[in-house]
Write an enzyme that holds these catalytic residues in place. Structure first.
Site, PDB file in Angstrom:
ATOM      1  CG  ASP A   1      -2.287   0.971   0.782  1.00 39.31           C
ATOM      2  OD1 ASP A   1      -2.187   1.869  -0.020  1.00 39.31           O
ATOM      3  OD2 ASP A   1      -3.196   0.719   1.594  1.00 39.31           O
TER       4      ASP A   1
HETATM    5  C1  BGC Z   1      -4.995   3.339   0.187  1.00 36.53           C
HETATM    6  C2  BGC Z   1      -5.330   2.277  -1.030  1.00 36.53           C
HETATM    7  C3  BGC Z   1      -4.922   2.885  -2.320  1.00 36.53           C
HETATM    8  C4  BGC Z   1      -3.861   3.430  -2.213  1.00 36.53           C
HETATM    9  C5  BGC Z   1      -3.439   4.232  -3.837  1.00 36.53           C
HETATM   10  C6  BGC Z   1      -3.974   4.115  -0.233  1.00 36.53           C
HETATM   11  O1  BGC Z   1      -3.748   5.283   0.800  1.00 36.53           O
HETATM   12  O2  BGC Z   1      -4.984   2.658   1.364  1.00 36.53           O
HETATM   13  O3  BGC Z   1      -6.317   1.537  -0.725  1.00 36.53           O
HETATM   14  O4  BGC Z   1      -5.005   1.871  -3.282  1.00 36.53           O
HETATM   15  O5  BGC Z   1      -3.685   4.637  -1.345  1.00 36.53           O
HETATM   16  O6  BGC Z   1      -4.289   5.245  -4.007  1.00 36.53           O
END
Ligand code: BGC
Length: 708
Positions: free
Chosen positions: A263
């Site tokens: 993530d």
């Molecule tokens: C979130 C994810 C997301 C990623 C990219 C993160 O902060 O937890 O769910 O896919 O950002 O945008």
């Protein structure tokens, strides 16, 4: 519902990836592990050198084709980029939020919506989607409950499968998927303590593996090409640095062959968890764990060379990660079909997609209460349309709707105006604050009408990432305004827009009818009107319990029994009833469904067999309707405690007015398994009860016995 095993088989694509690896320099290998946000001045040169593997938050074919051209024509090996994006509930045709579409219990419609999302994303140059979010969640304070399928593992598995299949729809022109799915957030992120985002998680291994891990497994089995590692710790291990979770369990036990992306910054954040001393240490731990691609933080590209110099054995892990990523690039056809048509975007929000959005929205809405025949509305009456969200536009788009456009939204007020019904409109109050300046006028207008339509709830910015709430009732001003409206003595129909379950006890008490509309996307207004006027008979069922008060959390239908189960005497609050406001699976209809003739065809199947069940569902009314027939079981006596009820199957059926349908289920007995403290799933021979009906409080019951 049957859960399939379509697992992603790396096969020939992996062999191609291995052959390509042989030609790569060490720096080019590291490049494949790098996922960059946005496109800046330095990037073209880095792409030429093979130092970037993919981009996120970047879309539009002009940009993606330009970047792809540099990668293919100006880098030494011509390896295509992968372009990822959070397509959480539609790309331009915004559908209801995922929690809402889960409430449709309609896998065909969910698949259809995700397939449209994938086609639009593809047309915008995206080939990789950061969804489905399949975290099981029993914590409505957590804003990200909006993104998931709610509290139940079986429903969660079915929805996970349907979403993966939708995103990975095969493009008939190329033979490849429009987009690859990336299920997230593996693992256990939905357990964030106190509902605070990014918070730690603490759970028994039995519940984790017996319930929370199931939807991730279902996403693997449905063939998802990638997974996103989560921010949280399990047993003191941040998952993004956990070899146990990312390699032993995900790849070893579940047989996942795709790649894992971290993530956002989650490998770097191992430093904040204080399991890594610095960025270099974080890179070592993440790579050793099996986290293949580093989203945003760049700790891999900065540190892996030095780390390999210190410990050459790390090269094997890097090679493996590169092969996994390239395998998916082959699987998605990026080498054969790297560019997107310049005019592809003309499919956006076309009439066909809009019609699907309206239909999916209507099927996602849940009729929570309907007394005194308040609904459906009658065209000859005059209504007061009021409330903070009646004229809202952007709020309908819901959280994670960067690519949605307000101009595409048909909101409630404008849809209602087309109904040719006499009405007055006044906003009456804002969604928060203490402005009561319109209260008196609203009361007067209410007195002049036959009924009140109160459109209330949460703005979309109150759910989603980092949007936790400490009190999940409506804000006080909305309840005060409702009290004032109630004093006019007219029937009140409340339409609730929300991204999470609400403890809306006062709203329930003061409304004659409550329609849960969620944040329903671009066709929210027409879909609400379809439900209110009865052109669509509401059929959604709650995928998560609505508590009476925030203090009841955690409250979910499948908890284990306690030693003193009488909730009136022992297991109780002195200041709140023990029951939920609306239970899991609840949802009313304008039709009246009656269940009878529950038959278990083979009352004694073997533990590895299949239970054949049938039930009659009669529609005792003059209107057609869909009913979600839900099947729950109870293991009467077992070696380890099990829930009083657990969902093991469901079927959404259409029952014409004044007629009956027979619904049958073939339930694999493995669904009656319990998990031992040693984490073995076993079906214990013995007696079980089966409940069938229209909610988790279904009353039609039959007994069966499972043999060895
Ligand atoms: C979130 C994810 C997301 C990623 C990219 C993160 O902060 O937890 O769910 O896919 O950002 O945008």
């Amino acid at each position: 519902m049957q859960l399939k095993k379509n697992k992603f088989i790396a096969g020939e694509d992996r062999r191609k990836a291995e052959a390509l690896l042989e030609k790569m320099t060490f720096q080019e290998k590291l490049g494949q592990l790098v996922l960059v946000c946005g496109y800046g001045e330095a990037h073209p040169d880095q792409i030429r050198k093979g130092l970037i593997g993919g981009f996120l938050m970047l879309y539009g074919v002009d940009k993606t084709n330009e970047i792809q051209k540099i990668a293919l024509e100006e880098s030494r090996l011509g390896i295509p980029m992968i372009f990822g994006f959070d397509v959480i509930h539609g790309f331009r045709t915004m559908f209801p939020i995922p929690l809402a579409t889960a409430a449709s219990w309609d896998m065909k419609r969910i698949r259809q919506a995700e397939s449209i999302a994938a086609r639009e994303a593809y047309a915008a140059g995206i080939n990789w989607i950061y969804a489905p979010m399949v975290d099981l969640c029993r914590e409505p304070r957590w804003g990200r409950i909006a993104e998931c399928a709610g509290e139940d593992p079986f429903l969660g598995c079915c929805v996970a499968q349907a979403r993966v299949e939708g995103f990975q729809t095969v493009n008939p022109e190329t033979g490849y998927f429009y987009t690859g799915a990336c299920f997230k957030h593996y693992a256990g992120y939905g357990l964030s303590e106190g509902g605070r985002d990014y918070e730690t998680t603490d759970i028994s291994e039995r519940t984790l593996h017996g319930e929370y891990m199931k939807p991730y497994q279902a996403a693997v089995n449905a063939g998802a090409v990638s997974a996103m590692s989560s921010f949280n710790c399990l047993n003191g291990e941040p998952v993004s640095g956990s070899r146990r979770y990312l390699t032993d369990i995900l790849r070893g036990d579940y047989g996942f062959e795709g790649f894992v992306v971290s993530d956002w910054d989650s490998v770097m954040e191992l430093i904040h968890h204080r399991v890594a001393a610095d960025r270099k240490d974080a890179a070592r731990i993440g790579m050793r764990a099996g986290c293949d691609m580093d989203m945003n933080s760049r700790v891999y590209i900065e540190n892996l060379e030095e780390l390999v110099n210190e410990d050459p054995s790390l090269l094997d892990a890097i090679n493996e990660s590169v092969v996994r990523i390239l395998t998916v690039k082959y699987k998605l056809g990026l080498f054969d079909n790297p560019y997107r048509a310049a005019d592809g975007e003309k499919i956006f929000v076309n009439p066909e997609f809009r019609a699907v959005a309206r239909d999916v929205s209507a099927h996602s809405m849940v009729l929570l209460k309907n007394e005194n025949q308040a609904l459906p509305l009658r065209k000859e009456k005059k209504y007061l349309v009021t409330g903070p969200l009646a004229d809202a536009v952007g709020e309908n788009l819901g959280m994670w709707s960067f690519t949605g456009e307000e101009k595409d939204v048909v909101n409630f007020l404008s849809a209602f105006q087309k109904e040719k019904v006499r009405y007055e409109y006044i906003k009456g109050c804002h969604f928060d604050g203490d402005d009561q300046s319109e209260f008196e006028k609203a009361k007067r207008l209410a007195g002049e009408c036959d009924g009140i339509l109160y459109v209330c709830g949460e703005p979309h910015g109150w759910s989603g990432e980092a949007r936790s709430r400490v009190d999940i009732d409506l804000p006080p001003i909305q309840n005060q305004y409702l009290e004032l409206l109630a004093s006019a003595g007219k029937p009140i129909v409340s339409v609730v827009m929300t991204g999470r379950p609400l403890a809306c006890t006062k709203l329930d008490a003061l409304s004659d009818a409550v329609l849960l509309a969620w944040h329903a996307g671009i066709e929210a207004g027409p879909a609400v009107c379809d439900c209110l006027f009865g052109r669509h008979n509401p059929c959604g069922k709650l995928p998560a319990t609505f508590p009476r008060a925030t203090g009841q959390i955690p409250i979910f239908y499948s908890k284990l029994s306690s030693g003193r189960p009488d909730t009136n005497v022992h297991n109780r609050y002195v200041d709140c009833p023990p029951t939920p406001l609306y239970p899991f699976g609840h949802g009313l209809s304008y039709a009246e469904f009656v269940y009878s003739d529950l038959r278990i065809e083979n009352a004694v199947p073997a533990s590895n067999g299949v239970l054949h069940v049938s039930v009659q569902v009669k529609n005792n009314s003059a209107v057609d309707g869909y009913e979600v027939v839900q099947v729950y079981f109870k293991d009467i006596v077992s070696t380890y405690a099990t829930p009083d009820r657990k969902l093991c199957d469901f079927e959404k059926v259409f029952v014409p007015a004044n007629s009956s349908v027979s619904v049958s289920f073939d339930i694999p007995c493995e669904r009656f398994a319990l998990m031992t403290p040693e984490l073995k799933e076993i079906v214990e021979p013995g007696d079980f009860l089966l409940y069938v009906g229209g909610s988790s409080q279904a009353e039609t019951v039959a007994e069966f016995r499972v043999e060895k």
